[in-house]
Design an enzyme around this catalytic site. Structure first.
Site, short mmCIF file in Angstrom:
data_model
loop_
_atom_site.label_atom_id
_atom_site.label_comp_id
_atom_site.label_asym_id
_atom_site.label_seq_id
_atom_site.Cartn_x
_atom_site.Cartn_y
_atom_site.Cartn_z
N SER A 1 2.65 -20.91 17.90
CA SER A 1 3.45 -22.12 17.64
C SER A 1 2.58 -23.36 17.68
CB SER A 1 4.55 -22.28 18.70
OG SER A 1 5.19 -21.09 18.96
N LYS B 1 5.00 -30.19 34.65
CA LYS B 1 6.28 -30.48 34.00
C LYS B 1 7.01 -29.20 33.64
CE LYS B 1 5.31 -29.41 29.59
NZ LYS B 1 6.12 -28.56 28.68
N SER C 1 13.12 -26.04 25.11
CA SER C 1 12.01 -25.70 26.01
C SER C 1 12.16 -24.27 26.53
CB SER C 1 11.99 -26.65 27.22
OG SER C 1 11.33 -26.03 28.32
N1 NDP Z 1 4.98 -24.34 21.64
C1 NDP Z 1 4.95 -25.62 21.96
O1 NDP Z 1 5.85 -26.41 21.60
C2 NDP Z 1 3.82 -26.15 22.80
C3 NDP Z 1 2.93 -25.28 23.43
N2 NDP Z 1 1.90 -25.81 24.18
C4 NDP Z 1 0.99 -24.92 24.91
O2 NDP Z 1 0.19 -24.18 23.99
C5 NDP Z 1 -0.21 -22.96 24.61
C6 NDP Z 1 0.07 -21.84 23.62
O3 NDP Z 1 1.47 -21.76 23.55
P1 NDP Z 1 2.27 -21.44 22.21
O4 NDP Z 1 1.46 -21.74 21.01
O5 NDP Z 1 3.60 -22.08 22.36
O6 NDP Z 1 2.41 -19.84 22.36
P2 NDP Z 1 2.83 -18.77 21.26
O7 NDP Z 1 3.35 -17.62 22.02
O8 NDP Z 1 3.65 -19.43 20.22
O9 NDP Z 1 1.43 -18.38 20.58
C7 NDP Z 1 0.41 -17.81 21.36
C8 NDP Z 1 -0.70 -17.47 20.39
O10 NDP Z 1 -1.82 -16.99 21.13
C9 NDP Z 1 -2.23 -15.77 20.52
N3 NDP Z 1 -2.90 -14.92 21.50
C10 NDP Z 1 -2.40 -14.44 22.64
N4 NDP Z 1 -3.34 -13.68 23.22
C11 NDP Z 1 -4.42 -13.69 22.42
C12 NDP Z 1 -5.70 -13.09 22.47
N5 NDP Z 1 -6.05 -12.34 23.51
N6 NDP Z 1 -6.55 -13.31 21.46
C13 NDP Z 1 -6.21 -14.09 20.43
N7 NDP Z 1 -5.01 -14.71 20.31
C14 NDP Z 1 -4.14 -14.48 21.31
C15 NDP Z 1 -0.97 -15.12 20.01
O11 NDP Z 1 -1.30 -14.12 19.06
P3 NDP Z 1 -0.13 -13.15 18.50
O12 NDP Z 1 0.64 -13.97 17.51
O13 NDP Z 1 -0.90 -12.05 17.86
O14 NDP Z 1 0.69 -12.71 19.69
C16 NDP Z 1 -0.28 -16.34 19.42
O15 NDP Z 1 -0.79 -16.61 18.14
C17 NDP Z 1 0.60 -22.83 25.91
O16 NDP Z 1 -0.19 -23.15 27.03
C18 NDP Z 1 1.71 -23.88 25.72
O17 NDP Z 1 2.15 -24.43 26.96
C19 NDP Z 1 1.70 -27.16 24.30
C20 NDP Z 1 2.57 -28.04 23.69
C21 NDP Z 1 3.71 -27.60 22.96
O1 13P Z 2 5.07 -28.16 26.19
C1 13P Z 2 6.02 -28.15 25.44
C2 13P Z 2 6.60 -29.42 24.90
O2 13P Z 2 5.76 -30.52 25.19
C3 13P Z 2 6.72 -26.88 25.09
O3 13P Z 2 7.55 -26.59 26.20
P1 13P Z 2 7.93 -25.07 26.53
O4 13P Z 2 6.63 -24.33 26.77
O5 13P Z 2 8.81 -25.18 27.75
O6 13P Z 2 8.65 -24.53 25.32
#
Ligand code: NDP
Ligand code: 13P
Length: 320
Positions: free
Chosen positions: A10, A187, A249
């Site tokens: 994401s 948070k 969230s």
């Molecule tokens: N989503 C949001 O709105 C926000 C997220 N974040 C932060 O971003 C970080 C990532 O979260 P988010 O993007 O939401 O998570 P998602 O679950 O959407 O995506 C995680 C990604 O990491 C990949 N991944 C996991 N393990 C591995 C690995 N060993 N090697 C390579 N790729 C890997 C997954 O691959 P696969 O698709 O193959 O499983 C997937 O593409 C978190 O710390 C979150 O708090 C920060 C702000 C906002």
């Molecule tokens: O960090 C985020 C928004 O800023 C995403 O929140 P969640 O991981 O709770 O979905």
């Protein structure tokens, strides 16, 4: 400028869309070959952002393409905190002199290290920075107004600003790299608390009184960590209120489930950073009286008795 984003989920996909406005090329590193193919063929990450057209200079690549890390000026890390160390270690040689930016809102346990420290440890790089803020990926990727705090030495603020300059992106700055990370870590825990309590809250006055108690407790921890200057940054108040109040969230949704005595299934692959960070935060603050944190910890451990945990929480805040 070329940039790389590790993690095509994401947030990795969303930040790539922002970076694409200011990078010659954005290499988006994906774990699964089918994700690489679908992004490069259809310019769409159907798994995470179906229907969103990705910019043409976003190129999905396999994790093994370490040569493209070498070519990139900045590397953004957007994988779940639990996977970061193994990934960084596997790319250590390519990453060692690179400027890296953590987007990860998690902390390592039992080391109690934020992600920037993990990245420094594994690569020896001294140029590891952070970003955090009220940034739901589904809004960021659509160019909807979002606020991002850049955590980096002031000498890098302009360069990183140029990377993130995009319609709708508002920026603020701090040199407290780990403080920006801790805001994002904390948070999430308070979002779980608001989810747990949501079923008990009657009226808006009550809601904002409880939100105040949650925020007050969060800033007590930030103070303890020397992050007092971050309260009013996007990564502070903005992300706290966004995540604690919005059902989009995942952390708040976990709280809503726990408040209904439901447990997350063992095989869930949803990224919910608080599941891992709660233990670390409690160990970092074990000498403080923190009734909200206590409620979250007890309920995560024992959701069946959530009513008892809430009752004890309500007693504790009566004298807060
Ligand atoms: N989503 C949001 O709105 C926000 C997220 N974040 C932060 O971003 C970080 C990532 O979260 P988010 O993007 O939401 O998570 P998602 O679950 O959407 O995506 C995680 C990604 O990491 C990949 N991944 C996991 N393990 C591995 C690995 N060993 N090697 C390579 N790729 C890997 C997954 O691959 P696969 O698709 O193959 O499983 C997937 O593409 C978190 O710390 C979150 O708090 C920060 C702000 C906002
Ligand atoms: O960090 C985020 C928004 O800023 C995403 O929140 P969640 O991981 O709770 O979905």
């Amino acid at each position: 400028m070329k940039t790389a984003v590790i993690g095509a989920g994401s947030f990795g996909t969303a930040i790539s869309q922002i970076l694409a406005d200011n990078s010659e090329e954005v290499y988006l590193f994906a774990r699964r070959p089918e994700v690489v193919e679908s992004i490069n063929r259809d310019h769409e990450n159907r798994a995470y952002h179906p229907g969103v057209k990705l910019k043409g200079n976003i190129k999905a690549v396999h994790m093994e393409r370490k040569d493209l890390i070498e070519e990139s000026d900045y590397i953004f890390m957007a994988v779940p905190s639990g996977n970061l160390r193994e990934i960084t270690r596997s790319m250590r040689d390519a990453l060692k002199n690179k400027k890296m930016i953590s987007c990860i809102k998690g902390i390592e346990h039992p080391s109690l290290k934020p992600m920037s420290m993990v990245m420094k440890e594994e690569t020896g790089s001294e140029t590891v920075f952070s970003i955090s803020g009220p940034n739901f990926a589904d809004e960021l990727i659509r160019g909807m107004t979002s606020g991002i705090t850049i955590g980096a030495p002031a000498s890098y603020h302009d360069e990183i600003t140029e990377l993130l300059r995009s319609a709708g992106v508002l920026l603020d700055y701090s040199e407290n790299i780990q403080g920006v990370e801790f805001c994002g870590i904390l948070k999430n825990v308070y979002a779980v608390a608001m989810g747990i309590l949501d079923g008990q809250i009657t009226g808006e006055n009550h809601r904002y009184a409880i939100l105040t108690i949650c925020f007050r407790e969060m800033i007590r921890i930030l103070d303890r960590m020397g992050c007092g200057e971050l309260y009013d940054k996007f990564c502070g108040f903005g992300d706290f209120l966004l995540t604690a109040s919005t059902d989009k969230s995942r952390n708040r949704t976990l709280g809503l489930m726990l408040g209904k005595k439901m447990r997350l299934s063992e095989d869930s692959t949803i990224t919910i950073e608080s599941l891992r960070s709660i233990k670390a935060i409690r160990e970092l603050t074990d000498d403080l009286e923190l009734p909200v944190l206590e409620l979250v910890h007890r309920t995560m451990d024992d959701p069946e008795n959530v009513n008892i945990h809430i009752r004890d929480f309500q007693k504790a805040i009566a004298v807060y």
